[in-house]
Scaffold this motif. Sequence first.
Motif, PDB file in Angstrom:
ATOM      1  N   HIS A  97       0.841  -1.187   0.000  1.00 12.83           N
ATOM      2  CA  HIS A  97       0.000   0.000   0.000  1.00 12.83           C
ATOM      3  C   HIS A  97       0.883   1.246   0.000  1.00 12.83           C
ATOM      4  O   HIS A  97       2.002   1.224   0.524  1.00 12.83           O
ATOM      5  CB  HIS A  97      -0.908   0.010   1.228  1.00 12.83           C
ATOM      6  N   ASP A 118       5.640   4.657   4.018  1.00 10.70           N
ATOM      7  CA  ASP A 118       5.520   3.313   3.454  1.00 10.70           C
ATOM      8  C   ASP A 118       6.605   3.020   2.425  1.00 10.70           C
ATOM      9  O   ASP A 118       6.722   1.889   1.949  1.00 10.70           O
ATOM     10  CB  ASP A 118       4.149   3.133   2.798  1.00 10.70           C
ATOM     11  N   ARG A 138      -6.046   3.181   6.346  1.00  8.73           N
ATOM     12  CA  ARG A 138      -5.473   1.997   6.992  1.00  8.73           C
ATOM     13  C   ARG A 138      -6.546   0.931   7.175  1.00  8.73           C
ATOM     14  O   ARG A 138      -6.264  -0.267   7.058  1.00  8.73           O
ATOM     15  CB  ARG A 138      -4.857   2.373   8.341  1.00  8.73           C
ATOM     16  N   ILE A 161       0.111   4.643   1.472  1.00 11.87           N
ATOM     17  CA  ILE A 161      -0.773   5.500   2.246  1.00 11.87           C
ATOM     18  C   ILE A 161      -0.011   6.705   2.783  1.00 11.87           C
ATOM     19  O   ILE A 161      -0.556   7.791   2.914  1.00 11.87           O
ATOM     20  CB  ILE A 161      -1.430   4.697   3.385  1.00 11.87           C
TER      21      ILE A 161
END
Length: 321
Positions: free
Chosen positions: A8, A14, A114, A10
């Motif tokens: 992911h 990350d 999330r 986000i």
Amino acid sequence: MNAAAIRHLISTHDLTDAELTSLVERGAGFADGTIYPSDQLAGLVVGILFLKTSTRTRTSFSTAALRLGAQIVSYGPNDLQTNTGESLSDTAEVLSRMLDMLVVRTSGDPADLRTLAGQQRMAVVNAMTADEHPTQAVADLTTLLRHFGHVDGLRICYVGEGNNTAAALALTLSRFKGVHLELRTPPGYGLEPAILSSAVENAANSGATVTELHTMDSAPAGFDAFYTTRWQTTGTIKPDPHWRDAFTPSRSPPRCGTRAPRPCSCTTCRPTAARMSPPRSWKVPTAWRSTRLRTRCMRPWPSWSGAPGASDPMGRAVRHE
């Protein structure tokens, strides 16, 4: 699909330093025409969920998915059953059984993304939350790389609200060696303390520096580039009816000194908080760069594509260009 391969985007947190650098470099490659989109996402379905208005980001993500061979399903703020009480976690589970990737703009709490990322099948990409706009930052760094040929060692001055765009810029630029970022934000409209602290920590590890000032009394000088932003942050309302008074000093800043052979002003292509006088400034064609950058953001990151037999975000074998 291989659930272990799902990744992911986000937050910029990350991304490893190597992944961030790779995104920036390959974004420049797409923009320069040295790298061409392939059918990397052929056979996949990408959801485009925008709860707030957007022109450039929504269109660039949609066209990027199409250029990479995916099909898209678009959702507006009133299209999902979350409006009738269905939980976000249940919605994520349902969507993950039909979509391979979901691009989301909320302008709200990043915890919602999330939650959407809590399932094991569908990759989630942040197209802007209240705290961060990660793909905008990568687009901005790509522009700097194309203009200067490098990001390391640049001196950048940001003038405007300490919003999600400023936060993402601070969190990414601070990871490049020798960069100096100075943010000039209006009193009461600076970076969130946690964001500034994280950027300063990044800078300590990379040899960069990050400072924030709440005044335009002294003219910024010695910078390679100036970044200006619009006063109204998308999806937000300022509670103080006199908020413009705090922003007025940023409207026409003192003449800003530069040290670059081709000094520049990096901006969004929307109305900006500061005005720079040509020929000492140039305006980034944001819509053009966004499509190419987000094409890169929807492709596998380095950790997915670096080795033979590696998987893409959906767990499929990577097809190298």
